[in-house]
Design a protein around this motif. Structure first.
Motif, PDB file in Angstrom:
ATOM      1  N   UNK A   1       0.883  -0.921  -0.048  1.00 25.63           N
ATOM      2  CA  UNK A   1      -0.208  -0.008   0.101  1.00 25.63           C
ATOM      3  C   UNK A   1       0.944   1.184  -0.064  1.00 25.63           C
ATOM      4  N   UNK A   2       1.970   1.093   0.704  1.00 24.90           N
ATOM      5  CA  UNK A   2       2.849   2.559   0.813  1.00 24.90           C
ATOM      6  C   UNK A   2       3.739   2.665  -0.600  1.00 24.90           C
ATOM      7  N   UNK A   3       3.927   1.480  -1.095  1.00 23.26           N
ATOM      8  CA  UNK A   3       4.489   1.643  -2.590  1.00 23.26           C
ATOM      9  C   UNK A   3       3.659   2.048  -3.363  1.00 23.26           C
ATOM     10  N   UNK A   4       2.139   1.698  -3.643  1.00 19.69           N
ATOM     11  CA  UNK A   4       1.164   2.126  -4.361  1.00 19.69           C
ATOM     12  C   UNK A   4       1.108   3.697  -4.320  1.00 19.69           C
ATOM     13  N   UNK A   5       1.171   4.081  -3.118  1.00 18.70           N
ATOM     14  CA  UNK A   5       1.203   5.561  -2.667  1.00 18.70           C
ATOM     15  C   UNK A   5       2.214   6.292  -3.085  1.00 18.70           C
ATOM     16  N   UNK A   6       3.282   5.664  -3.196  1.00 14.32           N
ATOM     17  CA  UNK A   6       4.697   6.632  -3.454  1.00 14.32           C
ATOM     18  C   UNK A   6       5.386   6.366  -4.914  1.00 14.32           C
ATOM     19  N   UNK A   7       4.871   5.457  -5.996  1.00 13.78           N
ATOM     20  CA  UNK A   7       5.280   5.509  -7.081  1.00 13.78           C
ATOM     21  C   UNK A   7       4.350   6.281  -7.973  1.00 13.78           C
ATOM     22  N   UNK A   8       4.895   6.482  -9.409  1.00 11.04           N
ATOM     23  CA  UNK A   8       4.423   7.364 -10.335  1.00 11.04           C
ATOM     24  C   UNK A   8       3.053   6.649 -11.097  1.00 11.04           C
ATOM     25  N   UNK A   9       1.854   6.540 -10.425  1.00 15.00           N
ATOM     26  CA  UNK A   9       0.719   6.071 -10.827  1.00 15.00           C
ATOM     27  C   UNK A   9      -0.311   6.981 -11.029  1.00 15.00           C
ATOM     28  N   UNK A  10      -1.123   6.891 -12.077  1.00 11.69           N
ATOM     29  CA  UNK A  10      -2.312   7.793 -12.266  1.00 11.69           C
ATOM     30  C   UNK A  10      -3.095   7.907 -10.812  1.00 11.69           C
ATOM     31  N   UNK A  11      -3.493   9.093 -10.427  1.00 11.83           N
ATOM     32  CA  UNK A  11      -4.333   9.535  -9.427  1.00 11.83           C
ATOM     33  C   UNK A  11      -5.410   8.467  -9.026  1.00 11.83           C
ATOM     34  N   UNK A  12      -6.169   8.178 -10.210  1.00 12.04           N
ATOM     35  CA  UNK A  12      -7.545   7.518 -10.019  1.00 12.04           C
ATOM     36  C   UNK A  12      -6.944   6.087  -9.793  1.00 12.04           C
ATOM     37  N   UNK A  13      -5.803   5.487 -10.014  1.00 13.90           N
ATOM     38  CA  UNK A  13      -5.686   4.169  -9.764  1.00 13.90           C
ATOM     39  C   UNK A  13      -4.971   4.116  -8.416  1.00 13.90           C
ATOM     40  N   UNK A  14      -4.321   4.954  -7.785  1.00 11.85           N
ATOM     41  CA  UNK A  14      -4.107   5.338  -6.394  1.00 11.85           C
ATOM     42  C   UNK A  14      -5.284   5.396  -5.413  1.00 11.85           C
ATOM     43  N   UNK A  15      -6.241   6.071  -6.032  1.00 10.49           N
ATOM     44  CA  UNK A  15      -7.514   6.211  -5.206  1.00 10.49           C
ATOM     45  C   UNK A  15      -8.127   4.758  -5.342  1.00 10.49           C
ATOM     46  N   UNK A  16      -8.480   4.070  -6.302  1.00  7.54           N
ATOM     47  CA  UNK A  16      -8.976   2.760  -6.608  1.00  7.54           C
ATOM     48  C   UNK A  16      -8.495   1.608  -5.846  1.00  7.54           C
ATOM     49  N   UNK A  17      -7.127   1.825  -5.704  1.00 11.06           N
ATOM     50  CA  UNK A  17      -6.488   0.674  -4.821  1.00 11.06           C
ATOM     51  C   UNK A  17      -5.757   1.039  -3.374  1.00 11.06           C
ATOM     52  N   UNK A  18      -6.369   2.036  -2.870  1.00 11.41           N
ATOM     53  CA  UNK A  18      -5.916   2.494  -1.827  1.00 11.41           C
ATOM     54  C   UNK A  18      -5.685   1.698  -0.555  1.00 11.41           C
ATOM     55  N   UNK A  19      -6.802   0.887  -0.458  1.00  6.59           N
ATOM     56  CA  UNK A  19      -6.712  -0.158   0.697  1.00  6.59           C
ATOM     57  C   UNK A  19      -6.309  -1.844   0.220  1.00  6.59           C
ATOM     58  N   UNK A  20      -5.969  -1.837  -0.746  1.00  6.83           N
ATOM     59  CA  UNK A  20      -5.565  -3.271  -1.539  1.00  6.83           C
ATOM     60  C   UNK A  20      -4.259  -3.398  -2.026  1.00  6.83           C
ATOM     61  N   UNK A  21      -3.734  -2.013  -2.424  1.00 11.08           N
ATOM     62  CA  UNK A  21      -2.427  -1.791  -3.441  1.00 11.08           C
ATOM     63  C   UNK A  21      -2.820  -2.138  -4.725  1.00 11.08           C
ATOM     64  N   UNK A  22      -2.146  -1.666  -5.610  1.00  8.19           N
ATOM     65  CA  UNK A  22      -2.168  -1.756  -7.088  1.00  8.19           C
ATOM     66  C   UNK A  22      -1.975  -3.563  -7.345  1.00  8.19           C
ATOM     67  N   UNK A  23      -2.701  -4.148  -7.961  1.00  5.62           N
ATOM     68  CA  UNK A  23      -2.663  -5.583  -8.104  1.00  5.62           C
ATOM     69  C   UNK A  23      -1.331  -5.918  -8.587  1.00  5.62           C
TER      70      UNK A  23
END
Ligand code: GAL
Length: 657
Positions: free
Chosen positions: A271-293
């Motif tokens: 989750x912390x990694x998803x927050x800190x890498x260059x991903x589009x904001x809507x993906x960060x929001x979508x996966x805020x509690x599960x982390x990007x797949x």
């Protein structure tokens, strides 16, 4: 599939240790890592060793039946050492020196510090190296974390001179290779060369690159010196280092060469990694509690390669952490899911960080398997559930090792450094491009190995090279012998080893097998949107585009609206002259996978699969329920077809045997 935990006995009263060990075992934990930050307790004053506490901690854990991973304490040199040798403190690019008061406050190029490290490691390893319960050793902790690889100290400069003299032999050859005639940068001797910081404008890119190569070698040799001591005292233990996610500051393939590690361990904070890498904001929001797949999977697949098949997760997120811009609580199920995900990708061990939340100091806001008052945390409960499930299932407790995938993504650390040194457009980031290709492959249901460009690629059916700055002769030979489909991304072959443009233009040596040339390149601000279409999917180029010329028999497979080729192809080889928006990458890779004869299965958004032996796992990272793509006669060994957010299932494919 074994579970572990990181534990800091020195942070808790001795009266708690036996109960901690007992509760770890009850939870289903088999491995425990200790000691990696405890130098001030091992040696409170220079040369005065105090081992009774660590003896007792080791005995307490061992007699509960736990296997122990011992960390060398060199990530946190104690105050007396810094006071005695202030030159150990690292110097930053702006010329200032870092202070004592946190961790990693050392210069990796300092001979003094290396000597001190070898001394403590030798004494420690002599004491515990043959302990039957100490089954593995970790050097230091997360080398390079907190941007501590580059050091601009006098010690680094001196060692850099030696490194350059070895590489170039004479100063004349260095001047020639670096192109120092430009701006009168010529040097009369190696000693005259300075570090590439504090220059009014850009330093020579090859100067910067060689400094990065040198520092990468420094990290490897720092680790290697400790490993040589450890192996002498602990010949039967596994040797490892805990690497980090999305981390490219040193070359992990070089680091691990020549048996410098037995297992690649890495620290997974999805989750912390998803927050800190260059991903589009809507993906960060979508996966805020599960982390990007794909965020953990990418590094599972990368570190499996670094470890030549063997990898562990040394630290696994167990709840909210403290260091990302935002630190949400994971969705229910994720702490359990991440363990199965790592196992599906081939991990031997998943070890959670940390046993109990520490109520004081820097990481007091970082969760663990227990709350500060020693109640099991929600994450702890999920670990208990996973451990019980694994113990109860023959299929899960006897999974075979991960078999090689049919698809390879080539990842290259030097390419990251070269395009960081010369981005040409501020949004160009090679690792982000590699991740985009990886994500597209995973969305198509494909299992992927991430490998070095020097790996043997002969068994793969599809090889994806998101970019590779320098294409060498050895790779061209591999391509010539290969029957696979190949996809090369932009900027492949665009540089020589000396950081110059190849004399035959990009893609350099790749032209031997794929005849095309890159005439001009451009980086794209968001308003510049060359568009194209691949297999009926329309989209645009983002960040980067090249003007390509097809030579010989090469064909233009896709074209931009202004006439420039988007994809050039010859036989089984494709070159992509742009950073394409994601749907285009996906369409392109789907076609290449089909041409390779692979079975492609587009997965619902947020769902991922991974095969290990004859067991297929499915994971739902998305916000809504989905069905796993299991065949009608699948026998489930975990969960069921319907997956809510945070659910995992696994089945044996009867048809596949
Ligand atoms: C890691 C580190 C641990 C701890 C953890 C917190 O980077 O190795 O010591 O700081 O992060 O998430």
């Amino acid at each position: 599939m074994q579970l572990g935990v990181c534990y800091y006995p020195e942070q808790w009263p001795r009266t708690m240790w036996a109960d901690d060990a007992k509760r770890m075992v009850e939870l289903g934990i088999t491995h425990v890592r200790i000691a990696e930050f405890a130098w001030s307790r091992m040696e409170p004053r220079a040369g005065e060793y105090v081992w009774n506490w660590l003896d007792e901690a080791v005995e307490t854990l061992a007699s509960a039946g736990l296997k122990i991973v011992l960390g060398t304490p060199t990530a946190s040199p104690p105050k007396w050492l810094i006071d005695a040798h202030p030159d150990v403190l690292p110097v930053r690019a702006d010329g200032t020196t870092w202070n004592f008061g946190s961790r990693r406050h050392y210069d990796i190029a300092s001979d003094t510090y290396r000597r001190e490290c070898l001394r403590i490691v030798d004494v420690m390893a002599a004491r515990y190296g043959r302990h039957p319960s100490v089954i593995a050793w970790q050097t230091d902790n997360e080398l390079g974390c907190h941007e501590t690889v580059p050091s601009y100290s006098k010690a680094a400069l001196q060692r850099f001179h030696g490194w350059l003299a070895k590489r170039y032999e004479t100063i004349g050859q260095l001047n020639e290779a670096w192109g120092n005639v430009f701006w009168s940068m010529e040097y009369a001797s190696f000693d005259a060369i300075e570090l590439p910081n504090l220059t009014p404008t850009d330093a020579n890119p090859i100067h910067l690159l060689d400094f990065r190569r040198f520092m990468s070698d420094e990290v490897a040799s720092f680790h290697r010196e400790q490993i040589d001591v450890l192996r002498r005292h602990a010949p039967d233990a596994d040797m490892l280092h805990n690497f980090m996610g999305f981390f490219t500051t040193f070359d992990h393939y070089d680091f691990s060469a020549d048996n410098a590690i037995d297992v690649a361990a890495w620290d997974s904070y999805p989750i912390a990694r998803t927050e800190s890498i260059a991903l589009p904001e809507e993906q960060k929001a979508r996966y805020a509690r599960t982390a990007h797949p794909d965020v953990s999977a990418f590094d599972h697949d990368r570190y499996r390669g670094v470890g030549r098949g063997r990898f562990w997760v040394m630290e696994q997120q167990a709840g909210p952490v403290n260091w990302a811009p935002w630190n949400p609580v994971p969705a229910p199920g994720m702490v359990r899911l991440w363990a199965y995900e790592a196992f599906a990708h081939g991990a031997e061990l998943v070890s959670y960080f940390r046993w109990r939340q520490c109520p004081y100091a820097q990481e007091q806001m970082h969760s663990g398997l227990n709350l500060p008052n020693n109640e099991l945390s929600p994450g702890g409960m999920e670990v208990r559930r996973a451990a019980a499930e694994i113990a109860a299932s023959d299929a899960l407790s006897t999974l075979p090792a991960a078999s090689p995938a049919s698809v390879a993504v080539v990842f290259d650390y030097e390419t990251q450094w070269m395009f960081e040194i010369q981005r040409h457009g501020k949004s160009f980031d090679y690792q982000t491009l590699a991740f985009d290709y990886y994500e597209a492959l995973r969305e198509l249901g494909l299992d992927v190995d991430i490998v070095s460009s020097k790996a043997d690629l002969s068994a793969y059916r599809l090889v994806v090279v998101p970019s590779l700055a320098v294409v060498d002769h050895a790779l061209v030979q591999q391509i010539e012998r290969s029957h696979a489909q190949w996809v090369f991304g932009p900027r492949t072959g665009s540089k020589t080893r000396e950081f110059a443009i190849p004399s035959n233009l990009a893609p350099g040596a790749l032209q031997t097998v794929l005849p095309l040339q890159v005439l001009e390149v451009e980086s794209l601000r968001a308003s510049l949107q060359p568009s194209t279409s691949i297999n009926g999917v329309d989209g645009i180029a983002i960040h980067w585009r090249e003007h390509l010329r097809a030579n010989g028999d090469a064909q233009v497979d896709a074209q931009f609206d202004d006439g420039w080729p988007a994809v050039i192809r010859q036989g089984t080889l494709r070159y992509v002259g742009a950073w394409l928006a994601h749907p285009l990458h996906r369409a392109l890779l789907e076609q290449a996978a089909l041409d390779a004869g692979l079975r492609v299965q587009a997965l619902p958004e947020g769902l991922r699969t991974r095969r290990r032996g004859n067991v297929t796992f499915a994971f739902n990272f998305g916000p809504t329920g989905v069905d796993a793509p299991s065949p009608a006669d699948a026998s489930f060994v975990l969960g069921a077809r319907r997956l809510n957010t945070g659910d995992v299932c696994a089945w044996i494919d009867n048809a596949a045997g």
